[in-house]
Design a protein around this motif. Structure first.
Motif: not given
Length: 133
Positions: A39-40, A75, A92, A94
């Motif tokens: 992820t970011t 997401r 989570y 993003v």
């Protein structure tokens, strides 16, 4: 010499707060597998100044800017190998874009605690299926 001074001044004026790639591992005690998710997150440095007159200011005036989310989406993924009585879904954030600002506890962890282990203790599965919520 001028170039070095310009670089220092320019570096102080800019914030380096950007979406950064991050790998996390998610597992539930009841499920058979650990899920590896790419992820970011927002990470970097924000310009901060420490005020000398701290004793004379109210506490709310003392918070400092942190690197936090400007825009983000959630997401949701399904952790494989969960029994029917366990909800297999994990959501989570993003990071789409980041900013330097006050930390909002509605969607960010604003406390620096000891980093918890970020590894799997069960067999791994890579993130395959997910959908935005």
């Amino acid at each position: 010499m001028k170039a070095m001074l310009f670089g220092l001044a320019y570096g102080q004026a800019m914030s380096f707060c950007v979406p950064t790639e991050y790998t996390m591992h998610v597992e539930r005690r009841e499920c058979a597998y650990c899920l590896t998710i790419n992820t970011t997150i927002c990470a970097g440095y924000c310009m901060t100044r420490d005020i000398n007159g701290k004793l004379f200011l109210p506490k709310y005036a003392l918070s400092q800017n942190v690197c936090t989310y400007r825009d983000f989406i959630y997401r949701t993924v399904e952790i494989p190998g969960c029994p029917h009585h366990v909800a297999p879904y994990f959501s989570y954030p993003v990071a789409i874009s980041c900013k330097c600002g006050k930390c909002n506890t509605d969607y960010s962890d604003c406390i620096h605690e000891a980093v918890k282990t970020n590894y799997c203790t069960k067999p791994q599965k890579s993130y395959l299926v997910g959908f935005s919520v």
